[in-house]
Design a protein around this motif. Structure first.
Motif, PDB file in Angstrom:
ATOM      1  N   GLU A   1      56.381  46.921  30.939  1.00 47.32           N
ATOM      2  CA  GLU A   1      55.496  45.960  30.088  1.00 47.32           C
ATOM      3  C   GLU A   1      56.497  44.765  30.160  1.00 47.32           C
ATOM      4  O   GLU A   1      57.930  44.715  30.388  1.00 47.32           O
ATOM      5  CB  GLU A   1      55.297  46.480  28.867  1.00 47.32           C
TER       6      GLU A   1
ATOM      7  N   THR B   1      61.106  50.953  26.682  1.00 52.41           N
ATOM      8  CA  THR B   1      61.334  51.014  25.407  1.00 52.41           C
ATOM      9  C   THR B   1      61.598  52.541  25.130  1.00 52.41           C
ATOM     10  O   THR B   1      61.221  53.560  25.412  1.00 52.41           O
ATOM     11  CB  THR B   1      60.298  50.737  24.432  1.00 52.41           C
TER      12      THR B   1
ATOM     13  N   VAL C   1      64.553  47.957  23.325  1.00 52.10           N
ATOM     14  CA  VAL C   1      63.743  47.335  24.397  1.00 52.10           C
ATOM     15  C   VAL C   1      64.847  46.815  25.394  1.00 52.10           C
ATOM     16  O   VAL C   1      65.596  45.937  24.896  1.00 52.10           O
ATOM     17  CB  VAL C   1      62.973  46.246  23.769  1.00 52.10           C
ATOM     18  N   THR C   2      64.365  47.188  26.728  1.00 51.67           N
ATOM     19  CA  THR C   2      65.669  46.858  27.719  1.00 51.67           C
ATOM     20  C   THR C   2      64.878  46.803  29.153  1.00 51.67           C
ATOM     21  O   THR C   2      63.930  47.289  29.382  1.00 51.67           O
ATOM     22  CB  THR C   2      66.723  47.988  27.836  1.00 51.67           C
ATOM     23  N   ASP C   3      65.686  45.772  29.930  1.00 49.92           N
ATOM     24  CA  ASP C   3      65.147  45.502  31.167  1.00 49.92           C
ATOM     25  C   ASP C   3      66.009  46.542  32.135  1.00 49.92           C
ATOM     26  O   ASP C   3      65.915  46.466  33.406  1.00 49.92           O
ATOM     27  CB  ASP C   3      65.628  44.110  31.853  1.00 49.92           C
TER      28      ASP C   3
ATOM     29  N   ARG D   1      69.402  42.741  29.715  1.00 43.42           N
ATOM     30  CA  ARG D   1      68.795  41.791  28.734  1.00 43.42           C
ATOM     31  C   ARG D   1      68.214  43.099  27.963  1.00 43.42           C
ATOM     32  O   ARG D   1      67.418  43.820  28.469  1.00 43.42           O
ATOM     33  CB  ARG D   1      67.728  40.990  29.297  1.00 43.42           C
ATOM     34  N   CYS D   2      68.414  43.138  26.690  1.00 43.57           N
ATOM     35  CA  CYS D   2      68.073  44.068  25.713  1.00 43.57           C
ATOM     36  C   CYS D   2      68.069  43.639  24.279  1.00 43.57           C
ATOM     37  O   CYS D   2      68.939  42.851  24.012  1.00 43.57           O
ATOM     38  CB  CYS D   2      68.555  45.429  26.061  1.00 43.57           C
TER      39      CYS D   2
ATOM     40  N   ASP E   1      61.525  47.761  35.366  1.00 43.31           N
ATOM     41  CA  ASP E   1      62.357  46.696  35.106  1.00 43.31           C
ATOM     42  C   ASP E   1      62.100  46.285  33.490  1.00 43.31           C
ATOM     43  O   ASP E   1      62.760  45.436  33.272  1.00 43.31           O
ATOM     44  CB  ASP E   1      61.732  45.465  35.946  1.00 43.31           C
ATOM     45  N   SER E   2      61.493  47.345  32.667  1.00 48.23           N
ATOM     46  CA  SER E   2      61.650  47.426  31.654  1.00 48.23           C
ATOM     47  C   SER E   2      61.231  48.522  30.737  1.00 48.23           C
ATOM     48  O   SER E   2      60.270  49.397  31.689  1.00 48.23           O
ATOM     49  CB  SER E   2      60.664  46.318  31.125  1.00 48.23           C
TER      50      SER E   2
ATOM     51  N   CYS F   1      72.506  47.570  27.881  1.00 46.82           N
ATOM     52  CA  CYS F   1      71.262  47.717  28.286  1.00 46.82           C
ATOM     53  C   CYS F   1      70.797  48.655  29.475  1.00 46.82           C
ATOM     54  O   CYS F   1      69.793  49.006  29.619  1.00 46.82           O
ATOM     55  CB  CYS F   1      70.795  46.360  28.871  1.00 46.82           C
TER      56      CYS F   1
ATOM     57  N   LEU G   1      58.893  41.717  28.779  1.00 43.19           N
ATOM     58  CA  LEU G   1      59.881  41.406  27.972  1.00 43.19           C
ATOM     59  C   LEU G   1      59.679  40.181  27.253  1.00 43.19           C
ATOM     60  O   LEU G   1      59.668  39.086  27.940  1.00 43.19           O
ATOM     61  CB  LEU G   1      61.031  41.851  28.383  1.00 43.19           C
TER      62      LEU G   1
END
Length: 230
Positions: free
Chosen positions: A210, A52, A69-71, A75-76, A49-50, A139, A212
């Protein structure tokens, strides 16, 4: 810039896709084939779910780097840096993009020599459903299979033991892809390296799963456009 962007987009689409399979037989445990190992890494990455993603793309025209950095969904946050000091930052939150090019980017890549002050404002605009356009980043990252894989040697990537998997693809007879899959813990895809006569692209993955912290810029830092809203 158009030439660099075209080469970068093509190579990165392949590199971020994951890997391999054609002609690979099945296996289990230490006897897994290269294709099985890559399929397993792809499946592991798709469940995140995330993550880098750091990319360095070197060609005869210069070096382009990006940090994302992205989900892996909607979202990113990313920053792309180009030869000559140009930089483009982006925050994507669902259907909204916030984009901030720096002065060097506007002067060189957008052909706006009249821009002399430092650019500090973000532009808010709806996400273009037709595609990434203007160098903007999606993303999403498809971890899919392509080409023919074979096992290489062993390596360490950021302190983690990894197995090298070498992938060739008939669609790119001059290029070779090396995928580094974690050989301890979860089988994450740690790094990919693409090499051809005129290009080398390294993509590194880290911060698996990790939390976000991706937020919209403060209201005073946003400049609205006719197609967007503040």
């Amino acid at each position: 810039m158009r030439a660099i962007a075209t080469v970068t987009t093509t190579a990165l689409a392949c590199l971020l896709a994951g890997a391999a399979l054609a002609g690979c037989s099945g296996g289990s445990g230490e006897d897994k084939s290269a294709g099985d190992l890559l399929d397993e890494a792809n499946a592991t990455m798709r469940k995140l779910d995330s993550v880098t993603v750091d990319i360095t793309n070197r060609t005869t025209s210069g070096t382009v780097t990006s940090h994302l950095v992205t989900d892996l969904d909607s979202r990113c946050r990313s920053k792309t840096e180009m030869p000559g000091g140009g930089a483009l930052e982006q925050i994507r939150l669902g259907e909204t993009d916030y984009v901030r090019p720096n002065r060097a980017y506007l002067q060189k890549w957008k052909k706006r020599p009249g821009v002399t002050g430092e650019q500090k404002l973000w532009v808010k605009t709806p996400v273009d459903p037709a595609g990434s356009g203007d160098g903007l980043t999606s993303c999403e990252r498809p971890f899919d299979s392509f080409g023919t894989a074979k096992k290489g040697g062993s390596a360490r990537v950021g302190g983690t033991r990894a197995v090298e998997l070498i992938v060739t693809d008939e669609a790119d007879k001059e290029g070779t892809y090396t995928f580094y899959v974690a050989d301890e813990g979860k089988p994450y895809l740690l790094k990919t390296v693409y090499k051809s006569g005129a290009q080398q692209t390294t993509t590194s993955f880290s911060a698996f799963g990790e939390p976000l912290d991706i937020r919209a810029p403060k209201a005073g830092e946003v400049l609205s456009t006719p197609g967007g809203s503040r």
